[in-house]
Design an enzyme around this catalytic site. Structure first.
Site, PDB file in Angstrom:
ATOM      1  N   GLY A   8       0.810  -1.221   0.000  1.00 49.67           N
ATOM      2  CA  GLY A   8       0.000   0.000   0.000  1.00 49.67           C
ATOM      3  C   GLY A   8       0.837   1.262   0.000  1.00 49.67           C
ATOM      4  O   GLY A   8       0.459   2.253   0.599  1.00 49.67           O
ATOM      5  N   ILE A  13      -0.492   7.293   3.504  1.00 46.67           N
ATOM      6  CA  ILE A  13       0.508   7.107   4.565  1.00 46.67           C
ATOM      7  C   ILE A  13       1.695   6.291   4.037  1.00 46.67           C
ATOM      8  O   ILE A  13       2.858   6.580   4.340  1.00 46.67           O
ATOM      9  CB  ILE A  13      -0.127   6.405   5.791  1.00 46.67           C
ATOM     10  CG1 ILE A  13      -1.293   7.240   6.351  1.00 46.67           C
ATOM     11  CG2 ILE A  13       0.908   6.161   6.881  1.00 46.67           C
ATOM     12  CD1 ILE A  13      -2.192   6.486   7.341  1.00 46.67           C
ATOM     13  N   TYR A 150     -14.585  -3.000   8.731  1.00 48.54           N
ATOM     14  CA  TYR A 150     -13.369  -2.192   8.791  1.00 48.54           C
ATOM     15  C   TYR A 150     -12.825  -2.110  10.228  1.00 48.54           C
ATOM     16  O   TYR A 150     -11.671  -2.484  10.492  1.00 48.54           O
ATOM     17  CB  TYR A 150     -13.639  -0.775   8.260  1.00 48.54           C
ATOM     18  CG  TYR A 150     -12.400   0.095   8.246  1.00 48.54           C
ATOM     19  CD1 TYR A 150     -11.539   0.092   7.157  1.00 48.54           C
ATOM     20  CD2 TYR A 150     -12.072   0.893   9.335  1.00 48.54           C
ATOM     21  CE1 TYR A 150     -10.390   0.875   7.149  1.00 48.54           C
ATOM     22  CE2 TYR A 150     -10.919   1.679   9.342  1.00 48.54           C
ATOM     23  CZ  TYR A 150     -10.077   1.663   8.244  1.00 48.54           C
ATOM     24  OH  TYR A 150      -8.934   2.426   8.258  1.00 48.54           O
TER      25      TYR A 150
HETATM   26  P1  NAD Z   1      -4.695   5.142   0.767  1.00 40.34           P
HETATM   27  O1  NAD Z   1      -5.965   4.809   0.055  1.00 40.34           O
HETATM   28  O2  NAD Z   1      -3.954   6.346   0.327  1.00 40.34           O
HETATM   29  O3  NAD Z   1      -3.677   3.914   0.754  1.00 40.34           O
HETATM   30  C1  NAD Z   1      -4.088   2.575   0.700  1.00 40.34           C
HETATM   31  C2  NAD Z   1      -3.223   1.860  -0.309  1.00 40.34           C
HETATM   32  O4  NAD Z   1      -3.645   0.485  -0.336  1.00 40.34           O
HETATM   33  C3  NAD Z   1      -3.356   2.409  -1.734  1.00 40.34           C
HETATM   34  O5  NAD Z   1      -2.069   2.638  -2.286  1.00 40.34           O
HETATM   35  C4  NAD Z   1      -4.108   1.318  -2.456  1.00 40.34           C
HETATM   36  O6  NAD Z   1      -3.816   1.223  -3.838  1.00 40.34           O
HETATM   37  C5  NAD Z   1      -3.672   0.064  -1.697  1.00 40.34           C
HETATM   38  N1  NAD Z   1      -4.611  -1.031  -1.874  1.00 40.34           N
HETATM   39  C6  NAD Z   1      -5.966  -0.980  -1.760  1.00 40.34           C
HETATM   40  N2  NAD Z   1      -6.504  -2.177  -2.042  1.00 40.34           N
HETATM   41  C7  NAD Z   1      -5.470  -3.013  -2.333  1.00 40.34           C
HETATM   42  C8  NAD Z   1      -5.397  -4.382  -2.715  1.00 40.34           C
HETATM   43  N3  NAD Z   1      -6.495  -5.117  -2.893  1.00 40.34           N
HETATM   44  N4  NAD Z   1      -4.171  -4.919  -2.937  1.00 40.34           N
HETATM   45  C9  NAD Z   1      -3.049  -4.154  -2.816  1.00 40.34           C
HETATM   46  N5  NAD Z   1      -3.061  -2.861  -2.455  1.00 40.34           N
HETATM   47  C10 NAD Z   1      -4.264  -2.287  -2.226  1.00 40.34           C
HETATM   48  O7  NAD Z   1      -5.109   5.279   2.297  1.00 40.34           O
HETATM   49  P2  NAD Z   1      -4.264   5.474   3.619  1.00 40.34           P
HETATM   50  O8  NAD Z   1      -5.128   6.284   4.503  1.00 40.34           O
HETATM   51  O9  NAD Z   1      -2.868   5.900   3.356  1.00 40.34           O
HETATM   52  O10 NAD Z   1      -4.282   3.989   4.207  1.00 40.34           O
HETATM   53  C11 NAD Z   1      -3.115   3.311   4.668  1.00 40.34           C
HETATM   54  C12 NAD Z   1      -3.518   2.455   5.865  1.00 40.34           C
HETATM   55  O11 NAD Z   1      -3.865   3.302   6.961  1.00 40.34           O
HETATM   56  C13 NAD Z   1      -4.741   1.579   5.617  1.00 40.34           C
HETATM   57  O12 NAD Z   1      -4.522   0.304   6.168  1.00 40.34           O
HETATM   58  C14 NAD Z   1      -5.851   2.293   6.351  1.00 40.34           C
HETATM   59  O13 NAD Z   1      -6.891   1.423   6.758  1.00 40.34           O
HETATM   60  C15 NAD Z   1      -5.074   2.860   7.517  1.00 40.34           C
HETATM   61  N6  NAD Z   1      -5.745   3.964   8.215  1.00 40.34           N
HETATM   62  C16 NAD Z   1      -6.061   5.109   7.532  1.00 40.34           C
HETATM   63  C17 NAD Z   1      -6.716   6.137   8.197  1.00 40.34           C
HETATM   64  C18 NAD Z   1      -7.109   7.420   7.494  1.00 40.34           C
HETATM   65  O14 NAD Z   1      -7.879   8.204   8.066  1.00 40.34           O
HETATM   66  N7  NAD Z   1      -6.605   7.682   6.285  1.00 40.34           N
HETATM   67  C19 NAD Z   1      -7.038   5.998   9.562  1.00 40.34           C
HETATM   68  C20 NAD Z   1      -6.687   4.809  10.228  1.00 40.34           C
HETATM   69  C21 NAD Z   1      -6.041   3.802   9.530  1.00 40.34           C
END
Ligand code: NAD
Length: 254
Positions: A8, A13, A150
């Site tokens: 990811g 992040i 989730y």
């Molecule tokens: P983001 O959408 O920018 O990043 C998620 C990444 O996961 C993307 O690059 C996407 O292409 C990849 N991805 C999605 N489905 C996939 C799959 N099937 N196979 C491979 N890759 C896949 O979002 P983010 O906020 O940077 O999320 C990063 C992590 O942080 C996640 O696990 C998310 O649940 C967690 N998180 C985010 C938040 C928030 O508010 N943004 C809060 C708590 C936790």
């Protein structure tokens, strides 16, 4: 310099963490469904296998750190897709590279969420996750819904980390997790723009102790600390990176 791998890492992040690690001179391999060194869909067994085989081929000498960030948001349907990517895709990758981490006494940081303790306490779902029953968990969660899918997956990851941290560290691998609050990434951007959720999202942020969302770099900073030598005695910890939100909602936990 170190050898690190992230899932990811294309956006959000993960992209911020990659930039920080590369900036510090480390080599970083990214697995993602798009824009990655190893393109793999972690919702499927085939994609998880391709990810692990790709990482083994790129880092035969081992890994100093692994961060499975790939995830999809609580708005996604079917709910079981969230379970597959956010829980089973994560565990399969961590277990798949465990020996690479042991080889270099590396470190793992899982990505939980501060939504876990509030919205994820669905005992039957959590039991199926922790038992490794993917089809049972998916079948159940499609009847329950995406919010619990989730938050429960994120709480499940924190518990899986706590249950396995001791065994991992006996083999030399420190494992911890972060629980971010709302962070300004593509995952949540839509919710701040969608007429159906926009008002509720802004009201939620206004009620937060710091009354703002996180920048992805603020979460990446903490992950990088947990990965590195300054965190050498930190093991089995779940670190909230949420501007005080969890503390304000659950002041008496733990
Ligand atoms: P983001 O959408 O920018 O990043 C998620 C990444 O996961 C993307 O690059 C996407 O292409 C990849 N991805 C999605 N489905 C996939 C799959 N099937 N196979 C491979 N890759 C896949 O979002 P983010 O906020 O940077 O999320 C990063 C992590 O942080 C996640 O696990 C998310 O649940 C967690 N998180 C985010 C938040 C928030 O508010 N943004 C809060 C708590 C936790």
């Amino acid at each position: 310099m170190g050898t690190f791998a992230l899932t990811g890492g294309a956006t959000g992040i993960g992209a911020a963490l990659k930039e920080q690690l590369v900036g510090a001179g480390h080599s970083v391999t990214v697995v993602d469904i798009k824009q990655a060194d190893i393109v793999a869909d972690l919702s499927t067994q085939e994609g998880r296998r391709a990810a692990v085989e790709g990482l083994r081929a790129r880092a035969p000498e081992g890994l100093d750190g692994f961060v499975p960030l790939a995830g999809i948001g609580a708005h996604v349907t079917p709910a079981s897709l969230i379970t597959r990517v956010n829980y089973f895709g994560v565990i399969a990758c961590v277990e798949g590279v465990r020996d690479l981490l042991e080889r270099r006494q590396g470190s793992v940081v899982l990505i939980s969420s501060n939504s876990g303790p509030g919205l994820g306490r669905h005992s039957e779902y959590l039991e199926l996750l922790l038992a490794g029953d993917e089809s049972g968990a998916c079948e159940l969660i499609d009847r329950v819904g995406s919010t619990v899918a989730y938050a429960g997956a994120k709480l499940g990851l924190a518990r899986w980390m706590r249950r396995h941290a001791g065994e991992y560290v006996k083999a030399g691998v420190r494992m911890n997790a972060v629980a971010p609050g709302v962070t300004n990434t593509p995952m949540v951007e839509g919710a701040f723009e969608d007429p159906g959720t926009k008002e509720a999202m802004h009201a939620y942020v206004a009620r937060m102790p710091m009354a703002r969302v996180a920048d992805p770099t603020e979460v990446a900073n903490v992950i990088r600390f947990l990965l590195g030598p300054e965190a050498s005695f930190v093991c089995g910890s779940l670190l909230f990176v949420d501007g005080g939100q969890d503390a304000s909602e659950r002041p008496d936990e733990p």
